[in-house]
Design a protein around this motif. Structure first.
Motif, PDB file in Angstrom:
ATOM      1  N   TYR A   1       0.825  -1.213   0.000  1.00 50.66           N
ATOM      2  CA  TYR A   1       0.000   0.000   0.000  1.00 50.66           C
ATOM      3  C   TYR A   1       0.858   1.261   0.000  1.00 50.66           C
ATOM      4  O   TYR A   1       0.423   2.302  -0.503  1.00 50.66           O
ATOM      5  N   GLU A   2       2.054   1.169   0.541  1.00 52.47           N
ATOM      6  CA  GLU A   2       2.971   2.315   0.444  1.00 52.47           C
ATOM      7  C   GLU A   2       3.449   2.490  -0.993  1.00 52.47           C
ATOM      8  O   GLU A   2       3.562   3.610  -1.489  1.00 52.47           O
ATOM      9  N   LEU A   3       3.725   1.378  -1.666  1.00 48.36           N
ATOM     10  CA  LEU A   3       4.165   1.449  -3.054  1.00 48.36           C
ATOM     11  C   LEU A   3       3.021   1.885  -3.973  1.00 48.36           C
ATOM     12  O   LEU A   3       3.242   2.603  -4.947  1.00 48.36           O
ATOM     13  N   LYS A   4       1.828   1.451  -3.647  1.00 46.28           N
ATOM     14  CA  LYS A   4       0.666   1.804  -4.480  1.00 46.28           C
ATOM     15  C   LYS A   4       0.367   3.291  -4.418  1.00 46.28           C
ATOM     16  O   LYS A   4      -0.058   3.904  -5.400  1.00 46.28           O
ATOM     17  N   ALA A   5       0.563   3.896  -3.260  1.00 48.96           N
ATOM     18  CA  ALA A   5       0.447   5.356  -3.078  1.00 48.96           C
ATOM     19  C   ALA A   5      -0.881   5.912  -3.574  1.00 48.96           C
ATOM     20  O   ALA A   5      -0.931   6.935  -4.246  1.00 48.96           O
ATOM     21  N   GLY A   6      -1.972   5.222  -3.277  1.00 52.81           N
ATOM     22  CA  GLY A   6      -3.285   5.751  -3.627  1.00 52.81           C
ATOM     23  C   GLY A   6      -3.722   5.503  -5.050  1.00 52.81           C
ATOM     24  O   GLY A   6      -4.802   5.941  -5.455  1.00 52.81           O
ATOM     25  N   ASP A   7      -2.899   4.824  -5.853  1.00 57.09           N
ATOM     26  CA  ASP A   7      -3.288   4.529  -7.230  1.00 57.09           C
ATOM     27  C   ASP A   7      -4.504   3.614  -7.218  1.00 57.09           C
ATOM     28  O   ASP A   7      -4.473   2.539  -6.623  1.00 57.09           O
ATOM     29  N   PRO A   8      -5.628   4.003  -7.853  1.00 55.78           N
ATOM     30  CA  PRO A   8      -6.840   3.184  -7.785  1.00 55.78           C
ATOM     31  C   PRO A   8      -6.700   1.852  -8.512  1.00 55.78           C
ATOM     32  O   PRO A   8      -6.107   1.777  -9.588  1.00 55.78           O
ATOM     33  N   LEU A   9      -7.236   0.802  -7.899  1.00 49.97           N
ATOM     34  CA  LEU A   9      -7.282  -0.520  -8.494  1.00 49.97           C
ATOM     35  C   LEU A   9      -8.718  -0.860  -8.860  1.00 49.97           C
ATOM     36  O   LEU A   9      -9.644  -0.132  -8.510  1.00 49.97           O
ATOM     37  N   THR A  10      -8.910  -1.968  -9.558  1.00 47.67           N
ATOM     38  CA  THR A  10     -10.255  -2.415  -9.891  1.00 47.67           C
ATOM     39  C   THR A  10     -10.897  -3.071  -8.674  1.00 47.67           C
ATOM     40  O   THR A  10     -10.291  -3.955  -8.069  1.00 47.67           O
ATOM     41  N   PRO A  11     -12.116  -2.670  -8.264  1.00 46.31           N
ATOM     42  CA  PRO A  11     -12.783  -3.333  -7.128  1.00 46.31           C
ATOM     43  C   PRO A  11     -12.901  -4.834  -7.378  1.00 46.31           C
ATOM     44  O   PRO A  11     -13.232  -5.273  -8.478  1.00 46.31           O
ATOM     45  N   LEU A  12     -12.633  -5.628  -6.351  1.00 45.69           N
ATOM     46  CA  LEU A  12     -12.555  -7.079  -6.528  1.00 45.69           C
ATOM     47  C   LEU A  12     -13.889  -7.781  -6.378  1.00 45.69           C
ATOM     48  O   LEU A  12     -14.094  -8.853  -6.943  1.00 45.69           O
ATOM     49  N   ARG A  13     -14.778  -7.226  -5.545  1.00 43.22           N
ATOM     50  CA  ARG A  13     -16.097  -7.802  -5.294  1.00 43.22           C
ATOM     51  C   ARG A  13     -15.972  -9.291  -4.913  1.00 43.22           C
ATOM     52  O   ARG A  13     -15.216  -9.641  -4.037  1.00 43.22           O
ATOM     53  N   GLU A  14     -16.678 -10.187  -5.626  1.00 42.31           N
ATOM     54  CA  GLU A  14     -16.653 -11.587  -5.191  1.00 42.31           C
ATOM     55  C   GLU A  14     -15.573 -12.414  -5.876  1.00 42.31           C
ATOM     56  O   GLU A  14     -15.428 -13.615  -5.601  1.00 42.31           O
ATOM     57  N   ARG A  15     -14.759 -11.816  -6.746  1.00 43.12           N
ATOM     58  CA  ARG A  15     -13.810 -12.597  -7.541  1.00 43.12           C
ATOM     59  C   ARG A  15     -12.814 -13.405  -6.716  1.00 43.12           C
ATOM     60  O   ARG A  15     -12.512 -14.550  -7.064  1.00 43.12           O
ATOM     61  N   PRO A  16     -12.237 -12.875  -5.614  1.00 46.61           N
ATOM     62  CA  PRO A  16     -11.258 -13.679  -4.863  1.00 46.61           C
ATOM     63  C   PRO A  16     -11.838 -14.936  -4.230  1.00 46.61           C
ATOM     64  O   PRO A  16     -11.086 -15.837  -3.843  1.00 46.61           O
ATOM     65  N   PHE A  17     -13.161 -15.011  -4.116  1.00 43.04           N
ATOM     66  CA  PHE A  17     -13.777 -16.162  -3.453  1.00 43.04           C
ATOM     67  C   PHE A  17     -14.234 -17.228  -4.436  1.00 43.04           C
ATOM     68  O   PHE A  17     -14.659 -18.309  -4.029  1.00 43.04           O
ATOM     69  N   GLN A  18     -14.176 -16.947  -5.715  1.00 41.31           N
ATOM     70  CA  GLN A  18     -14.623 -17.901  -6.711  1.00 41.31           C
ATOM     71  C   GLN A  18     -13.633 -19.057  -6.835  1.00 41.31           C
ATOM     72  O   GLN A  18     -12.444 -18.908  -6.552  1.00 41.31           O
ATOM     73  N   GLN A  19     -14.154 -20.179  -7.273  1.00 45.47           N
ATOM     74  CA  GLN A  19     -13.315 -21.359  -7.477  1.00 45.47           C
ATOM     75  C   GLN A  19     -12.960 -21.460  -8.951  1.00 45.47           C
ATOM     76  O   GLN A  19     -13.823 -21.382  -9.815  1.00 45.47           O
ATOM     77  N   LYS A  20     -11.682 -21.615  -9.241  1.00 42.60           N
ATOM     78  CA  LYS A  20     -11.220 -21.656 -10.618  1.00 42.60           C
ATOM     79  C   LYS A  20     -10.743 -23.055 -10.996  1.00 42.60           C
ATOM     80  O   LYS A  20     -10.217 -23.804 -10.159  1.00 42.60           O
ATOM     81  N   ASP A  21     -10.927 -23.375 -12.263  1.00 49.44           N
ATOM     82  CA  ASP A  21     -10.452 -24.649 -12.801  1.00 49.44           C
ATOM     83  C   ASP A  21      -9.072 -24.427 -13.414  1.00 49.44           C
ATOM     84  O   ASP A  21      -8.927 -23.703 -14.402  1.00 49.44           O
ATOM     85  N   TRP A  22      -8.048 -25.041 -12.802  1.00 51.94           N
ATOM     86  CA  TRP A  22      -6.679 -24.866 -13.267  1.00 51.94           C
ATOM     87  C   TRP A  22      -6.176 -26.059 -14.075  1.00 51.94           C
ATOM     88  O   TRP A  22      -4.974 -26.281 -14.186  1.00 51.94           O
ATOM     89  N   SER A  23      -7.087 -26.826 -14.661  1.00 51.28           N
ATOM     90  CA  SER A  23      -6.664 -28.009 -15.425  1.00 51.28           C
ATOM     91  C   SER A  23      -5.776 -27.616 -16.607  1.00 51.28           C
ATOM     92  O   SER A  23      -4.839 -28.341 -16.955  1.00 51.28           O
TER      93      SER A  23
END
Length: 775
Positions: free
Chosen positions: A39-61
């Motif tokens: 967060y110090e390196l980011k220095a307030g640069d806006p990112l894309t809101p993540l919403r539910e994406r980090p909790f989704q299950q992905k298929d890595w086959s």
């Protein structure tokens, strides 16, 4: 204004620290791992809101398949795509986290290209564990060839670096002459040679960038802003050569050539870097990949798929041509084609239209009816063209440049001629001519306008608005009407759960089971339930069993204790054809019945009311969905002009009709919107998890509400005022310096001082902080 602690986008209430559960989860994970430096390196640069994406299950086959090719090695390496990176802080976080994984040796994340290269010990490294770890932080590994990467400015960066060094050389070796320092003939000759060589290289390396662009525009019958820049550089350089060869130092403008070229390249680099940064932020796994796999595992280029070919269509991927289903059954979304929000069940041998998206949990097999070619439906719809400025805008810009050039050329010629007849001094006459063309070059505008656009874009990022084209800001102030697609644009990309009490009344165990059933599903109803579970605090599951999907029926799971659960459409719902409802059952007994509706995005009504009050014409809806559904949404938002059941070409025809009287901003999100997006003066699309196509749009928005639109209009108005002040100053500046030049008082030293000073003033005029009123 309160900002999310993770992504730095606005939050709805000052008492909230995060815009969504996804950002909150990632923020906690980063600090738990001792990586708060991010967060110090980011220095307030806006990112894309993540919403539910980090909790989704992905298929890595696919990842394991890629790694299998190197199983015979002790140490292997992979180069993959990586979405979600938007700044150097992201690069640091990705590489730091990856290196903590067992077996990972070296890593290299490339923000500009959206790629991730790493080497690892085959027997030790858990690749799916690495992919899951990055995904929980908001970064998703992608196959190397999937997705389109943002353009880079490597060539321009190299030019800029070289020209910067040469400009410093030129200035340093010109100072002795300006300071009146006495030098020996040998030293003076050496300094002059270095200055001429540096200026010549700067002109060839940096000036050629503008020469090519100006010449290309002239060949096409147009005039570009780079033309007066090119003329100023060429004339000052060759005039300086004449002065050097004849021994007249009053004609030495070599330092101007070097400094001016460097400043103009800086402006171009600033503008392009800002756009590339916005583009790289949205690199994602495309629903239309660059290649498809046959049932035998052969890779076929999307543009060269033959007829009668068995293709495997992964989850969330579009069917590229008309085909028939070889799998037993499949859930497919036709939202890209019809705009209808729900999915449809297709049975074995059923005909599948090009543009349908696989919403099943697994890959499906289809048999192509035709080959991909220029004439098939999906290729026509996806045939992208570089958006050009409208004819009237190009003509107005060319006319302004023509008038400017004509005035300067005639004025320079007359002033030079006047000095010749008065003094018969060809050196003075030439010096007056060169000084007029040098100081009247649009240096301030050439540097300040890209900076203004960059600052406008950076400020809009904090409100979830990401311009992607250089034409965006200029066209926005001329918009007379906003036209919306309905499904996924004016409404969210998934239906809204009506009775949330049904969900809150479930036990924690039932919620955990429901979380397991929905986290890997692409069905719009499952995604809606999953999103509500995340918002209510259910963000993980300890259940190890994987659900089983039955297309058209739903997802089911049986636990070790013998209890079975199912989420899907009941027999009654299947018989009635109700598409916006489903049931959650335990041992075939319904414990919750969920109803959904298509609702406009929050703040849509207020935003549309504001737009109607400030634009030339009221807002309109053009949709491929059923007319009755469109009417319901339009009635809620008080939109009188609305049309449903439209084919893509009908949307395009309507936009072209409106464009004859005013400029249109069209907002859409699917293949059926592409013809209209291409025909509108300006276009935008929401950034969604799936079914997201960004070809031929001028901006993306991540805000789940419509509150960004009035803010966007307000930012555009502030930019227009700053541009007006810049042009007014430029006219005043030119009037004064041209008077000095005509009087014969402009020496190369004064030109070298005035030009950068004028640029600084121009930059100051566009550097005033933006402010946004609440919409």
């Amino acid at each position: 204004m309160s900002l999310c602690k993770h992504c730095s986008t606005p939050v709805r209430s000052a008492s909230e620290d995060f815009c969504c559960r996804g950002c909150e989860s990632v923020y906690q994970l980063i600090h738990e791992d001792g990586l708060g430096l991010f967060y110090e390196l980011k220095a307030g640069d806006p990112l894309t809101p993540l919403r539910e994406r980090p909790f989704q299950q992905k298929d890595w086959s696919w990842l394991l398949e890629s790694a299998e090719q190197q199983n015979d090695k002790a140490v292997a390496s992979l180069t993959l795509g990586l979405s979600g990176m938007s700044c150097m802080a992201c690069v640091w976080l990705v590489e730091t986290v990856a290196k903590k994984q067992a077996g990972v040796i070296e890593t290299c994340a490339d923000n500009a290209h959206g790629s991730f290269e790493f080497s690892y010990q085959v027997d030790t490294c858990n690749l799916t564990g690495l992919a899951d770890t990055l995904h929980k932080l908001g970064y998703e590994l992608l196959p190397k060839k999937l997705g389109k990467q943002a353009g880079t400015t490597d060539s321009l960066v190299v030019r800029l670096g070289i020209c910067g060094a040469l400009a410093m050389n030129t200035m340093a070796f010109t100072l002795p002459r300006y300071n009146g320092m006495e030098t020996s003939d040998e030293l003076s000759s050496l300094l002059t040679t270095v200055v001429i060589a540096s200026s010549t290289l700067t002109l060839l390396i940096g000036g050629s960038y503008f020469f090519k662009r100006a010449w290309s525009a002239l060949r096409l019958g147009g005039i570009h802003m780079d033309l007066p820049i090119s003329l100023g550089l060429i004339l000052s350089y060759f005039g300086s050569l004449i002065g050097w060869s004849t021994g007249h130092e009053d004609l030495f403008y070599f330092d101007f050539v070097a400094i001016f070229t460097f400043l103009m390249l800086s402006g171009k680099q600033l503008q392009i870097s800002s756009l590339n940064k916005a583009n790289s932020r949205f690199q994602t796994d495309s629903t239309l990949p660059e290649f498809y796999k046959t049932s035998d595992g052969e890779e076929l280029d999307t543009a060269a798929i033959p007829a009668d070919t068995s293709l495997m269509i992964p989850p969330g991927t579009v069917v590229p041509v008309d085909a028939r289903l070889l799998s037993e059954s499949a859930d497919l979304s036709l939202a890209w084609i019809t705009g209808e929000p729900s999915s449809q069940l297709f049975q074995h041998t059923a005909a599948i239209p090009a543009g349908a998206v696989n919403q099943s949990a697994h890959s499906i097999k289809v048999q192509t009816n035709t080959a991909t070619c220029e004439d098939d439906a999906i290729t026509r719809l996806l045939n992208t063209h570089i958006k050009q400025s409208s004819n009237s805008n190009r003509q107005a810009q060319q006319k302004a440049i023509q008038i400017y050039l004509a005035v300067i050329i005639v004025l320079g010629f007359l002033a030079s001629l006047g000095w010749w007849f008065t003094t018969h001094d060809w050196v003075k006459s030439l010096q007056v001519l060169i000084s007029i063309y040098v100081v009247s070059c649009p240096c301030g505008i050439g540097l300040a306008l890209p900076l203004l656009d960059s600052r406008s874009s950076k400020f809009s990022h904090s409100y979830g608005i990401f311009p992607l084209t250089s034409r965006f800001w200029e066209h926005l102030t001329r918009i007379g009407k906003v036209v919306f697609d309905k499904t996924g644009t004016l409404t969210l990309d998934k239906p809204e759960l009506i009775d949330k009490e049904q969900l809150s009344q479930l036990s924690d165990t039932d919620k955990e089971i429901l979380f397991t059933l929905t986290r890997s599903s692409l069905h719009p109803l499952s995604r809606s339930i999953f999103s509500e579970l995340i918002k209510s605090g259910t963000t993980s599951s300890s259940i190890e069993q994987s659900p089983t999907e039955t297309p058209g029926v739903g997802n089911s799971i049986t636990l070790p204790d013998g209890n079975s659960y199912n989420l899907g459409r009941s027999e009654a719902e299947q018989q009635t054809g109700e598409s916006l409802s489903c049931s959650f059952a335990k041992n075939k007994k319904t414990i919750a019945h969920f109803l959904f509706t298509e609702s406009p995005r929050e703040e849509a009504a207020d935003s549309i009311e504001t737009l109607n009050s400030v634009l030339k014409s009221p807002c309109m809806i053009l949709s491929g969905d059923d007319t009755e559904r469109v009417s319901k949404v339009a009635k809620k938002l008080h939109i009188s002009e609305h049309f449903g059941n439209l084919l893509p070409e009908q949307k395009q025809a309507k936009i072209e009709e409106i464009e004859q009287s005013m400029r249109v901003l069209y907002l859409g999100d699917g293949v059926n919107d592409l013809p209209a997006l291409q025909s509108a003066s300006l276009s935008g699309a929401p950034f969604a998890n799936i079914n997201m196509l960004t070809a031929d749009v001028d901006f993306l928005f991540t805000d789940e509400t419509m509150g960004f639109l009035p803010r966007l209009i307000h930012i555009a108005k502030q930019r227009r005022r700053r541009k007006f002040n810049l042009i007014l100053y430029t006219l005043l500046y030119n009037a004064i310096v041209l008077g000095v030049c005509i009087a014969g008082l402009m020496s190369p030293l004064y030109a070298a001082i005035i030009m950068p000073l004028s640029s600084l003033i121009s930059i100051g005029l566009v550097s005033k902080p933006f402010n946004v009123k609440a919409p």
